[in-house]
Design a protein around this motif. Structure first.
Motif, PDB file in Angstrom:
ATOM      1  N   ALA A   5      91.409  50.802  31.639  1.00  0.00           N
ATOM      2  CA  ALA A   5      91.505  49.584  32.447  1.00  0.00           C
ATOM      3  C   ALA A   5      92.956  49.221  32.719  1.00  0.00           C
ATOM      4  CB  ALA A   5      90.794  48.434  31.728  1.00  0.00           C
ATOM      5  N   ALA A   6      93.835  49.377  31.725  1.00  0.00           N
ATOM      6  CA  ALA A   6      95.258  49.081  31.917  1.00  0.00           C
ATOM      7  C   ALA A   6      95.877  50.028  32.948  1.00  0.00           C
ATOM      8  CB  ALA A   6      95.983  49.186  30.582  1.00  0.00           C
ATOM      9  N   ALA A  36      87.384  45.303  37.651  1.00  0.00           N
ATOM     10  CA  ALA A  36      86.961  46.349  36.712  1.00  0.00           C
ATOM     11  C   ALA A  36      87.545  46.105  35.323  1.00  0.00           C
ATOM     12  CB  ALA A  36      87.385  47.719  37.236  1.00  0.00           C
ATOM     13  N   ALA A  37      88.780  45.609  35.269  1.00  0.00           N
ATOM     14  CA  ALA A  37      89.389  45.316  33.970  1.00  0.00           C
ATOM     15  C   ALA A  37      88.643  44.184  33.256  1.00  0.00           C
ATOM     16  CB  ALA A  37      90.860  44.960  34.154  1.00  0.00           C
ATOM     17  N   VAL A  38      88.222  43.165  34.006  1.00  0.00           N
ATOM     18  CA  VAL A  38      87.449  42.069  33.414  1.00  0.00           C
ATOM     19  C   VAL A  38      86.118  42.602  32.884  1.00  0.00           C
ATOM     20  CG1 VAL A  38      86.290  39.890  33.889  1.00  0.00           C
ATOM     21  CG2 VAL A  38      88.563  40.298  34.811  1.00  0.00           C
ATOM     22  N   LEU A  39      85.459  43.451  33.657  1.00  0.00           N
ATOM     23  CA  LEU A  39      84.214  44.058  33.194  1.00  0.00           C
ATOM     24  C   LEU A  39      84.433  44.845  31.902  1.00  0.00           C
ATOM     25  CD1 LEU A  39      82.372  45.474  36.351  1.00  0.00           C
ATOM     26  CD2 LEU A  39      81.684  43.555  34.915  1.00  0.00           C
ATOM     27  N   VAL A  98      83.620  45.584  26.217  1.00  0.00           N
ATOM     28  CA  VAL A  98      84.116  45.886  24.876  1.00  0.00           C
ATOM     29  C   VAL A  98      83.735  44.774  23.907  1.00  0.00           C
ATOM     30  CG1 VAL A  98      86.219  46.131  23.509  1.00  0.00           C
ATOM     31  CG2 VAL A  98      85.965  47.408  25.634  1.00  0.00           C
ATOM     32  N   ALA A  99      83.853  43.510  24.356  1.00  0.00           N
ATOM     33  CA  ALA A  99      83.503  42.381  23.487  1.00  0.00           C
ATOM     34  C   ALA A  99      82.019  42.395  23.126  1.00  0.00           C
ATOM     35  CB  ALA A  99      83.873  41.074  24.161  1.00  0.00           C
ATOM     36  N   LEU A 100      81.175  42.762  24.090  1.00  0.00           N
ATOM     37  CA  LEU A 100      79.732  42.794  23.849  1.00  0.00           C
ATOM     38  C   LEU A 100      79.246  44.159  23.360  1.00  0.00           C
ATOM     39  CD1 LEU A 100      78.460  40.827  26.980  1.00  0.00           C
ATOM     40  CD2 LEU A 100      78.858  39.953  24.672  1.00  0.00           C
TER      41      LEU A 100
END
Length: 202
Positions: free
Chosen positions: A15-16, A62-65, A70-72
């Motif tokens: 993502a980065a 896409a980075a927010v997704l 990752v959190a979920l």
């Protein structure tokens, strides 16, 4: 657990790379953020759009997704982020190829540049991270099921099911005393033979 951590690191790295790619040159020295997002659907022009009206917008999405996935611990969201990055990168290549007549790669700064490689590599890393992740509770549920299984000695011929099923067969007597014999005959009294008490001359 280890797979989730490793997959999350790879996904965040992808993502980065995708978010940073529009700040690098994409084609003939032109930065990726100088391509209008609408040009991907209508054709590449020379207009220089604002920051969030450029190709950077889908990569930020896409980075927010990826962060939410990752959190979920959701493999689906991380994989969707990878599809978004690769999809917009391929769509840009198609439009740029139509505008330039062909896509070239050269070492003097013309043609495809590092920004495109960063976007494509970021999309691949996102898909790889989604593949590495084990998802929510996959390993934990499997370990819990193994803990609840009864212990079976090595070489035991008992079936691998719980609770064990009893095969039909003769009943086993559990009382120490023998059961009384029961005559199944229920008809009239049986004839026991001639009465020996009567005189033999009658």
């Amino acid at each position: 657990m280890i797979r989730n951590v490793l997959g999350s690191i790879v996904a965040l790295a992808g993502a980065a790379a995708a978010v940073l790619s529009p700040f690098r040159a994409w084609y003939d020295g032109r930065l990726g953020r100088h391509y209008r997002i609408g040009d991907l659907f209508t054709g590449v022009t020379g207009a220089h759009p604002g920051l969030f009206d450029s190709i950077l917008l889908p990569f930020v999405f896409a980075a927010v997704l990826t962060v939410v996935g990752v959190a979920l611990r959701s493999r689906l969201l991380v994989a969707l982020a990878g599809v978004v990055v690769l999809g917009f990168t391929v769509l840009w290549m198609v439009r740029q190829g139509q505008a330039a007549g062909e896509l070239t790669i050269s070492g003097n700064g013309s043609g495809l540049d590092q920004g495109v490689a960063g976007a494509a590599g970021g999309g691949v890393l996102l898909l790889l991270g989604a593949a590495l992740m084990s998802g929510r509770g996959g390993g934990r549920l499997g370990a819990r099921a193994d803990r609840n299984r009864p212990f079976k000695a090595p070489g035991s011929a008992e079936p691998d099911t719980w609770p064990p099923t009893r095969e039909p067969g003769p009943s086993v007597q559990t009382s120490p005393w023998p059961e009384p014999e029961v005559d199944p005959y229920v008809g009239p009294p049986r004839d026991t033979g001639p009465d020996r008490s009567s005189p033999s001359g009658d």
